[in-house]
Write a protein that holds these residues in place. Structure first.
Motif, short mmCIF file in Angstrom:
data_model
loop_
_atom_site.label_atom_id
_atom_site.label_comp_id
_atom_site.label_asym_id
_atom_site.label_seq_id
_atom_site.Cartn_x
_atom_site.Cartn_y
_atom_site.Cartn_z
N ALA A 3 0.67 -9.64 1.93
CA ALA A 3 0.66 -9.60 0.47
C ALA A 3 0.29 -8.21 -0.01
CB ALA A 3 -0.33 -10.63 -0.08
N ILE A 4 -0.48 -7.50 0.80
CA ILE A 4 -0.96 -6.19 0.33
C ILE A 4 -1.10 -5.25 1.53
CG2 ILE A 4 -3.40 -6.89 0.44
CD1 ILE A 4 -3.77 -5.21 -2.16
N SER A 5 -0.63 -4.03 1.38
CA SER A 5 -0.68 -3.05 2.48
C SER A 5 -1.95 -2.20 2.35
CB SER A 5 0.54 -2.14 2.40
OG SER A 5 0.46 -1.35 1.22
N ARG A 6 -2.23 -1.45 3.44
CA ARG A 6 -3.38 -0.57 3.44
C ARG A 6 -3.25 0.49 2.34
NH1 ARG A 6 -5.49 4.04 5.43
NH2 ARG A 6 -7.49 3.98 6.53
N ASP A 7 -2.04 1.00 2.14
CA ASP A 7 -1.82 2.00 1.09
C ASP A 7 -2.10 1.44 -0.30
OD1 ASP A 7 -1.22 3.85 2.93
OD2 ASP A 7 0.96 3.86 2.58
N LEU A 28 -11.20 -3.72 5.08
CA LEU A 28 -10.94 -4.48 3.85
C LEU A 28 -9.48 -4.90 3.69
CD1 LEU A 28 -12.97 -2.75 0.98
CD2 LEU A 28 -12.87 -5.18 1.47
N ALA A 29 -8.57 -4.03 4.08
CA ALA A 29 -7.15 -4.32 3.81
C ALA A 29 -6.72 -5.66 4.39
CB ALA A 29 -6.28 -3.17 4.32
N PRO A 30 -6.98 -5.94 5.68
CA PRO A 30 -6.58 -7.26 6.20
C PRO A 30 -7.33 -8.42 5.54
CG PRO A 30 -7.72 -5.98 7.92
CD PRO A 30 -7.52 -5.07 6.76
N GLN A 31 -8.61 -8.19 5.15
CA GLN A 31 -9.37 -9.27 4.48
C GLN A 31 -8.75 -9.58 3.11
OE1 GLN A 31 -13.46 -7.99 4.31
NE2 GLN A 31 -13.96 -9.06 6.21
N LEU A 32 -8.42 -8.54 2.36
CA LEU A 32 -7.82 -8.77 1.05
C LEU A 32 -6.48 -9.48 1.21
CD1 LEU A 32 -8.51 -5.60 -1.14
CD2 LEU A 32 -9.89 -7.63 -0.79
N ASP A 33 -5.76 -9.12 2.25
CA ASP A 33 -4.47 -9.76 2.50
C ASP A 33 -4.63 -11.26 2.72
OD1 ASP A 33 -1.62 -9.59 2.92
OD2 ASP A 33 -2.09 -10.09 5.01
N VAL A 34 -5.60 -11.64 3.55
CA VAL A 34 -5.86 -13.06 3.81
C VAL A 34 -6.26 -13.78 2.53
CG1 VAL A 34 -7.42 -14.65 5.01
CG2 VAL A 34 -6.48 -12.70 6.24
N ILE A 35 -7.14 -13.15 1.77
CA ILE A 35 -7.61 -13.78 0.52
C ILE A 35 -6.44 -13.96 -0.45
CG2 ILE A 35 -9.10 -13.49 -1.50
CD1 ILE A 35 -11.02 -11.90 0.38
#
Lengths: 105, 497
Positions: A3-7, A28-35
Motif C-alpha cells: 500500500a505504501i513504499s519506503r519513498d 516503519l515503512a513495512p509496519q505502515l504498509d501492514v496497518i
C-alpha cells in the motif's frame, strides 16, 4: 502490492516535519504498509449513499458574547518558552524563533 | 488502626466529615503507600506533595471552621498526565513536553479543586494517549499490580494501576478508544467513559478531538459515580460540551437495580480471538444479571467489527492535525537551534527527537489518510463506517436499554509481547472503540478472574448518549451480587505488594 513504499513514507515524514533516520524508515515503512492494508477494510462496507459522520454531536457553531475578560499575561504566556543554550528563547516579550525565511529569500 | 488506603472514596469522605480522621493524615497515608510500592508499579510520573498536603490542610481547616464539606472533600486522587494542572509538570508521557508547566488549570482540575479533592500527582500513560499498554510512555512502562510482568492496559495504565494498588482511591482517565475502560478491565477496577461532551475537554491535551472523553476511575461503582458527578456538566470553555443536566449517576449507583432492564449481548463481540476464560466470566456476569431481574437478549451490531479499522484511520488523522502544535516554538522541547538552521529544520529535528515510535506511526498514517488521492478511500470511508456504527447502536437501543460485551478480548498481556506488532496491540480496543465512534456512554466493571490465568476480566456496558446512569445501575447491581458471591471485593485477591 504494498500500500505504501519506503519513498512514500519518507515523503510523509517530510510533510509531517519529522526528521526520520534511515533505520526508522526501514522499520516503519513495512509496519505502515501492514496497518494500511488492514484498515483498508473500511472500503468493504461503506456504500455511496451513506453520509459521513465527522463528529458524534449534532453541533453547528457555538457562539458566545465577545466580552473582554482576564487572560494570561505576556509573562505567563512566555513562561513555557523552549530552552536554547540554557536560557528561555524569549526576547522583547516575544518568543524568539529560528529564522523562518531562506537565505535566498 | 484502619488502613486509610484501603477505604473507598465515599467512606474516606465520611470519616473526614465526621472528624474521625484528618484529610492530611489521609493524604500522607497515600504518599506513604506510593513510597512503598511505586518503584515496582510506576503509576506516577510526578508527585505534587506540597500542593496535595496544602489542599488537605484547607479541608481540615474548613471542617474546623464548621463549613459544610462536599461528598468527596479530602479524598485523594491521581490525575492522568494529559490534563493541564497549573504550575505542575504535564508531559503526556512524551519527551517533547518534558519540564513544561501549564499556566492554567483544565476545567476538570478546577472542578476537582472546587470539590476539595486532593490531587496527589500525575499518572503515567502511553505517549499522547496512543496505546493500549502504557509501554509507549517515554518514561518507562507502568506495571500491573496483579502481576508486575504484565501491562496495566493503556493509555491510562498509570491511573488504573494507582487505583488498583491502593495508591489512590480515585483517578481521572481519558478515553479515545478505550483508554479508561481497557485498563480498568485488566486491573480489576471500575472505569467509565461518559457520553462524548458530558465532561469538559478544556485543558485536555487533544489526541483525537471527535473521540476524546475524560472520565472517572475507581475501585467501587459508587465512588466512580461520585467522581463523575463532580467533573461532569456543561462548560462554556468547551464548545463540544453538552448543555444539559448531568445524568443521575449517583442515584443510579445507589439504586443498583436492574429489574426489568433490557440487556443486549452483542453477538459480534465474542468468539474467535476471545480468550475462553474471558468469555466464561463474561457469560457468568450476564447470567448473574438475569438472576437479578434483567431481561437478556442477543443483539446484532453488524458493523462493529469495522470499528477497529475506521478508528485507526480517524484517530491518526485527527492526531496528525492536533500534534502539529508541537512545533518547538512556544513551549516544550527545541532541538538544533544553533542560530543557523531554519525554523522548519529545527521543527523536524525536535519532532524526531521528541516523539516516540507509536506517535510517529500514527501521525504518518493520518497524514497519508488525509492526503489528496487517498482521502476518499481512507478517511472518507472511515467516516461512513462511523455513520453505520452509530446506526447499529440506534437500532439496538430500540430493542434494549444497554448493550454488553467483554471489555477486552484477553486479560493483561505480558510487557513486551505486542510492542513491535501494532495490529496485535490495536486489537485490545476491539470492543471499546464503537462507543467512541458513536459518542455514547460506556463502562467496564470487574466480573471475576479468568480461570485460565487468574487475571481480572471486565464486563463492558454500553448505554445511549446521555443515559450514563444506566451504566451505574448495571455496574452497582453486578458489584453487589458479585461481592456477595465472592465474599469480598475482587481486588482483595490481588497479591500483596
Amino acid at each position: 502490492m504494498p500500500a505504501i513504499s519506503r519513498d512514500e513514507v519518507a515523503h510523509l515524514a517530510r510533510l509531517a516535519r519529522i526528521d526520520l533516520s534511515d533505520d526508522e524508515l526501514n522499520h516503519l515503512a513495512p509496519q505502515l504498509d501492514v496497518i494500511l492494508q488492514s484498515v483498508a477494510q473500511v472500503s468493504e462496507v461503506a456504500a455511496q449513499d451513506i453520509p459521513p459522520t465527522s463528529h458524534p454531536l449534532p453541533l453547528t457553531n457555538v457562539f458566545r458574547q465577545d466580552e473582554i475578560r482576564p487572560c494570561l499575561s505576556a509573562e505567563e504566556a512566555l513562561a513555557g518558552a523552549p530552552i536554547v543554550d540554557g536560557a528561555q528563547a524569549v526576547e522583547d516579550e516575544r518568543f524568539r524563533v529560528p529564522r523562518i525565511l531562506g537565505e535566498e529569500a | 488502626m484502619t488502613d486509610l488506603t484501603k477505604l473507598t472514596a465515599a467512606e474516606t469522605a465520611r470519616l473526614i466529615r465526621d472528624g474521625e480522621v484528618s484529610a492530611v493524615d489521609v493524604a500522607q497515608a497515600h504518599f506513604d503507600r506510593i513510597a512503598k510500592v511505586d518503584d515496582r508499579i510506576h503509576a506516577f510520573l510526578h508527585l505534587d506533595t506540597e500542593g496535595a498536603l496544602g489542599a488537605a490542610r484547607r479541608v481540615d481547616e474548613k471542617r474546623a471552621a464548621g463549613e459544610e464539606l462536599g461528598p468527596l472533600a479530602g479524598v485523594p486522587l491521581a490525575l492522568k498526565d494529559v490534563l493541564a494542572m497549573k504550575d505542575v509538570p504535564t508531559t503526556c508521557g512524551s519527551k517533547i513536553l518534558e519540564g513544561w508547566r501549564p499556566p492554567y488549570d483544565a476545567t476538570v482540575v478546577q472542578r476537582l479543586r472546587d470539590a476539595d479533592l486532593v490531587i496527589l500527582g500525575k499518572t503515567n500513560m502511553d505517549e499522547f494517549a496512543m496505546g493500549s499498554s502504557t509501554e509507549n510512555s517515554a518514561y518507562g512502562p507502568t506495571r500491573n499490580p496483579w502481576d508486575t510482568d504484565r501491562i496495566p492496559g493503556g493509555s491510562g495504565g498509570g491511573s488504573a494501576a494507582s487505583v488498583a494498588a491502593y495508591q489512590a482511591p480515585l483517578a481521572i482517565g481519558t478515553d479515545t478508544g478505550g483508554s479508561i475502560r481497557q485498563p480498568a478491565a485488566v486491573t480489576g477496577t471500575v472505569g467509565v467513559k461518559p457520553t462524548y461532551g458530558g465532561v469538559s475537554r478544556y485543558g485536555l491535551v487533544a489526541f483525537s478531538s471527535s473521540l476524546d472523553q475524560v472520565g472517572p476511575c475507581a475501585r467501587t461503582v459508587l465512588d466512580a459515580a461520585l467522581l463523575h458527578s463532580v467533573i461532569a456538566g456543561h462548560d462554556p470553555f468547551d464548545s463540544t460540551s453538552i448543555d444539559q443536566p448531568v445524568p443521575p449517576v449517583v442515584e443510579a449507583a445507589r439504586a443498583a437495580d436492574v429489574r426489568g432492564l433490557r440487556v443486549g449481548v452483542v453477538k459480534e463481540l465474542g468468539g474467535e480471538g476471545f480468550q475462553p476464560g474471558v468469555e466464561q466470566r463474561f457469560n457468568e456476569a450476564v447470567a448473574l444479571l438475569t438472576e437479578l431481574g434483567a431481561e437478556v437478549v442477543e443483539v446484532s451490531c453488524p458493523h462493529f467489527v469495522y470499528g477497529l479499522p475506521a478508528y485507526y484511520l480517524i484517530a491518526p488523522s485527527e492526531c496528525s492535525s492536533n500534534l502539529a502544535r508541537f512545533d518547538a516554538m512556544r513551549y516544550g522541547l527545541r532541538v538544533g537551534d544553533d542560530g543557523i538552521r531554519s525554523a522548519e529544520e529545527v521543527m523536524s529535528l525536535t519532532r524526531e527527537a521528541g516523539f516516540g515510535a507509536e506517535v510517529k506511526r500514527r501521525i504518518m498514517i493520518g497524514a497519508y489518510a488525509l492526503s489528496s488521492g487517498y482521502y476518499e478511500a481512507y478517511y472518507g470511508q472511515a467516516q461512513k463506517v462511523r455513520t453505520l456504527i452509530t446506526r447499529d447502536f440506534a437500532r439496538a437501543f430500540e430493542q434494549v436499554d444497554v448493550l454488553v460485551s467483554p471489555t477486552t478480548p484477553t486479560t493483561a498481556f505480558r510487557i513486551g509481547e505486542r510492542v513491535d506488532d501494532p495490529l496485535a496491540m490495536y486489537k485490545a480496543d476491539l470492543c471499546t472503540i464503537p462507543s467512541n465512534l458513536a459518542g455514547n456512554a460506556s463502562a467496564s466493571f470487574p466480573c471475576g478472574l479468568s480461570p485460565d490465568d487468574g487475571l481480572p476480566v471486565g464486563l463492558h456496558v454500553m448505554a445511549p448518549v446521555m443515559a450514563d446512569d444506566r451504566l451505574y445501575r448495571v455496574g452497582a447491581a453486578l458489584e453487589a451480587a458479585s461481592v456477595q458471591r465472592w465474599g469480598h471485593p475482587l481486588l482483595e485477591e490481588a497479591p500483596e505488594l
